[in-house]
Design a protein around this motif. Structure first.
Motif, PDB file in Angstrom:
ATOM      1  N   LYS A 181       0.841  -1.189   0.000  1.00  0.00           N
ATOM      2  CA  LYS A 181       0.000   0.000   0.000  1.00  0.00           C
ATOM      3  C   LYS A 181       0.881   1.245   0.000  1.00  0.00           C
ATOM      4  N   SER A 182       0.354   2.309  -0.615  1.00  0.00           N
ATOM      5  CA  SER A 182       1.078   3.567  -0.680  1.00  0.00           C
ATOM      6  C   SER A 182       0.115   4.711  -0.401  1.00  0.00           C
ATOM      7  N   ASP A 183       0.581   5.715   0.346  1.00  0.00           N
ATOM      8  CA  ASP A 183      -0.264   6.873   0.641  1.00  0.00           C
ATOM      9  C   ASP A 183      -0.605   7.668  -0.612  1.00  0.00           C
ATOM     10  N   PHE A 184       0.263   7.614  -1.612  1.00  0.00           N
ATOM     11  CA  PHE A 184       0.076   8.424  -2.806  1.00  0.00           C
ATOM     12  C   PHE A 184      -0.484   7.627  -3.984  1.00  0.00           C
ATOM     13  N   SER A 185      -0.087   6.363  -4.088  1.00  0.00           N
ATOM     14  CA  SER A 185      -0.483   5.561  -5.253  1.00  0.00           C
ATOM     15  C   SER A 185      -1.450   4.437  -4.891  1.00  0.00           C
ATOM     16  N   LYS A 186      -1.921   4.437  -3.651  1.00  0.00           N
ATOM     17  CA  LYS A 186      -2.871   3.454  -3.130  1.00  0.00           C
ATOM     18  C   LYS A 186      -2.294   2.048  -3.094  1.00  0.00           C
ATOM     19  N   ASN A 187      -2.080   1.433  -4.255  1.00  0.00           N
ATOM     20  CA  ASN A 187      -1.581   0.062  -4.272  1.00  0.00           C
ATOM     21  C   ASN A 187      -0.485  -0.081  -5.313  1.00  0.00           C
ATOM     22  N   LEU A 188       0.661  -0.615  -4.893  1.00  0.00           N
ATOM     23  CA  LEU A 188       1.789  -0.807  -5.796  1.00  0.00           C
ATOM     24  C   LEU A 188       2.112  -2.287  -5.907  1.00  0.00           C
ATOM     25  N   GLU A 189       2.432  -2.727  -7.111  1.00  0.00           N
ATOM     26  CA  GLU A 189       2.734  -4.137  -7.350  1.00  0.00           C
ATOM     27  C   GLU A 189       4.032  -4.274  -8.131  1.00  0.00           C
TER      28      GLU A 189
ATOM     29  N   VAL B   9       8.434  -5.328 -13.479  1.00  0.00           N
ATOM     30  CA  VAL B   9       7.783  -4.043 -13.713  1.00  0.00           C
ATOM     31  C   VAL B   9       7.132  -3.572 -12.416  1.00  0.00           C
ATOM     32  N   LEU B  10       6.951  -2.266 -12.317  1.00  0.00           N
ATOM     33  CA  LEU B  10       6.267  -1.658 -11.183  1.00  0.00           C
ATOM     34  C   LEU B  10       4.967  -1.052 -11.686  1.00  0.00           C
ATOM     35  N   ASP B  11       3.842  -1.466 -11.094  1.00  0.00           N
ATOM     36  CA  ASP B  11       2.527  -1.000 -11.523  1.00  0.00           C
ATOM     37  C   ASP B  11       1.742  -0.431 -10.350  1.00  0.00           C
ATOM     38  N   SER B  12       0.862   0.522 -10.660  1.00  0.00           N
ATOM     39  CA  SER B  12      -0.180   0.915  -9.723  1.00  0.00           C
ATOM     40  C   SER B  12      -1.424   0.102 -10.073  1.00  0.00           C
ATOM     41  N   LYS B  13      -2.550   0.464  -9.505  1.00  0.00           N
ATOM     42  CA  LYS B  13      -3.763  -0.322  -9.734  1.00  0.00           C
ATOM     43  C   LYS B  13      -4.146  -0.361 -11.207  1.00  0.00           C
ATOM     44  N   ASN B  14      -4.025   0.789 -11.893  1.00  0.00           N
ATOM     45  CA  ASN B  14      -4.558   0.892 -13.251  1.00  0.00           C
ATOM     46  C   ASN B  14      -3.540   1.203 -14.331  1.00  0.00           C
ATOM     47  N   THR B  15      -2.271   1.379 -13.962  1.00  0.00           N
ATOM     48  CA  THR B  15      -1.305   1.767 -14.986  1.00  0.00           C
ATOM     49  C   THR B  15       0.101   1.314 -14.632  1.00  0.00           C
ATOM     50  N   ASN B  16       0.968   1.316 -15.627  1.00  0.00           N
ATOM     51  CA  ASN B  16       2.363   0.963 -15.417  1.00  0.00           C
ATOM     52  C   ASN B  16       3.143   2.169 -14.917  1.00  0.00           C
ATOM     53  N   TYR B  17       3.981   1.962 -13.887  1.00  0.00           N
ATOM     54  CA  TYR B  17       4.796   3.041 -13.333  1.00  0.00           C
ATOM     55  C   TYR B  17       6.230   2.994 -13.840  1.00  0.00           C
ATOM     56  N   SER B  18       6.751   1.790 -14.070  1.00  0.00           N
ATOM     57  CA  SER B  18       8.156   1.689 -14.491  1.00  0.00           C
ATOM     58  C   SER B  18       8.442   0.345 -15.139  1.00  0.00           C
ATOM     59  N   PHE B  19       9.373   0.372 -16.102  1.00  0.00           N
ATOM     60  CA  PHE B  19       9.923  -0.823 -16.746  1.00  0.00           C
ATOM     61  C   PHE B  19       8.885  -1.631 -17.505  1.00  0.00           C
ATOM     62  N   GLY B  20       7.904  -0.945 -18.048  1.00  0.00           N
ATOM     63  CA  GLY B  20       6.926  -1.575 -18.925  1.00  0.00           C
ATOM     64  C   GLY B  20       6.604  -0.587 -20.033  1.00  0.00           C
ATOM     65  N   SER B  21       5.317  -0.319 -20.237  1.00  0.00           N
ATOM     66  CA  SER B  21       4.918   0.626 -21.276  1.00  0.00           C
ATOM     67  C   SER B  21       5.447   2.026 -21.002  1.00  0.00           C
ATOM     68  N   LEU B  22       5.550   2.393 -19.720  1.00  0.00           N
ATOM     69  CA  LEU B  22       6.056   3.725 -19.397  1.00  0.00           C
ATOM     70  C   LEU B  22       7.494   3.910 -19.864  1.00  0.00           C
ATOM     71  N   GLN B  23       8.321   2.886 -19.683  1.00  0.00           N
ATOM     72  CA  GLN B  23       9.695   2.998 -20.149  1.00  0.00           C
ATOM     73  C   GLN B  23       9.739   3.169 -21.664  1.00  0.00           C
ATOM     74  N   ARG B  24       8.862   2.482 -22.375  1.00  0.00           N
ATOM     75  CA  ARG B  24       8.807   2.632 -23.833  1.00  0.00           C
ATOM     76  C   ARG B  24       8.401   4.046 -24.222  1.00  0.00           C
ATOM     77  N   VAL B  25       7.454   4.619 -23.482  1.00  0.00           N
ATOM     78  CA  VAL B  25       6.997   5.981 -23.762  1.00  0.00           C
ATOM     79  C   VAL B  25       8.147   6.972 -23.624  1.00  0.00           C
ATOM     80  N   LEU B  26       8.824   6.939 -22.490  1.00  0.00           N
ATOM     81  CA  LEU B  26       9.886   7.916 -22.247  1.00  0.00           C
ATOM     82  C   LEU B  26      11.100   7.667 -23.139  1.00  0.00           C
ATOM     83  N   LYS B  27      11.339   6.424 -23.488  1.00  0.00           N
ATOM     84  CA  LYS B  27      12.445   6.118 -24.404  1.00  0.00           C
ATOM     85  C   LYS B  27      12.179   6.767 -25.766  1.00  0.00           C
TER      86      LYS B  27
END
Length: 220
Positions: free
Chosen positions: A18-26, A35-53
């Motif tokens: 659980k996280s105070d800011f992101s509610k649930n982290l996996e 990969v690091l995800d929140s409940k509804n989206t990718n936070y790191s090392f998945g689609s987000l990394q592709r976006v920023l790359k």
């Protein structure tokens, strides 16, 4: 190793917190990668990394290698730092600002966030950091979400003007936004209109379905 291999068949969750800011982290093995995800989206090392790359490629790896300082607002698991260090081969200083201490904890434990040279991670609200820092930067990456929500301050004049002040001439802003509906598209159009003629602003829509990227160059 078994979990990693099985992840090519289906995602395997190995940690949840659980996280105070992101509610649930996996933290999940997915297609052979952690990969690091929140409940509804990718936070790191998945689609987000592709976006920023993609955004970094739009700016140009060779150009970035000649920069001296980079500011990252919204570090999450540190995937953009991984790209900058291991793919772009950036050797200057990186300052990462992340409000969520739980995210930083997971990033260090599972993604090696504290293993990079010349990288400083600051646990602080991005708005507060931008308000008081005296440093200037060649590249400012803005990647701030709470699950699928973007804080309003990112689009307000005061914050925009402060970011512009912190950016060196010939430097770039890379801004990752999420567009889910008409209001988000309108918000982005208004944001683009706020930059004067001494900036070159480009908008790249439909990056990984819901992401729109801005690259903004300070000309003078």
């Amino acid at each position: 190793m078994i979990k990693r291999l099985l992840s090519f068949l289906f995602p395997i969750k190995i940690h949840e917190k659980k996280s105070d800011f992101s509610k649930n982290l996996e933290v999940t093995w997915n297609n052979g990668y952690l990969v690091l995800d929140s409940k509804n989206t990718n936070y790191s090392f998945g689609s987000l990394q592709r976006v920023l790359k993609k955004g970094l490629k739009y700016i140009g790896y060779e150009r970035i290698r000649n920069f001296k300082s980079i500011l990252i607002l919204g570090v999450a698991g540190g995937s953009v730092i991984d790209t900058l260090k291991n793919e772009v081969k950036f050797e200057g200083t990186i300052t990462g600002v992340e409000i969520d201490s739980t995210v930083i904890e997971l990033a260090k434990k599972y993604f090696g966030l504290d293993n990079y040279n010349k990288v400083s991670i600051i646990n602080e609200d991005a708005f507060e950091f931008v308000l008081k820092t005296k440093e200037k930067y060649d590249l400012i990456i803005i990647d701030i979400f709470q699950d699928t929500t973007m804080p309003n301050f990112l689009f307000e004049d005061f914050f925009i003007n402060r970011i512009n002040y912190l950016l060196n001439i010939k430097g770039f802003i890379l801004f990752n936004t999420m567009v889910l509906d008409y209001q988000d598209r309108r918000r982005n159009a208004i944001y683009k209109s706020k930059f004067e003629s001494n900036y070159s602003v480009r908008l790249y829509p439909k990056i990984e379905v819901h992401n729109e990227l801005f690259t903004i160059k300070k000309l003078a």
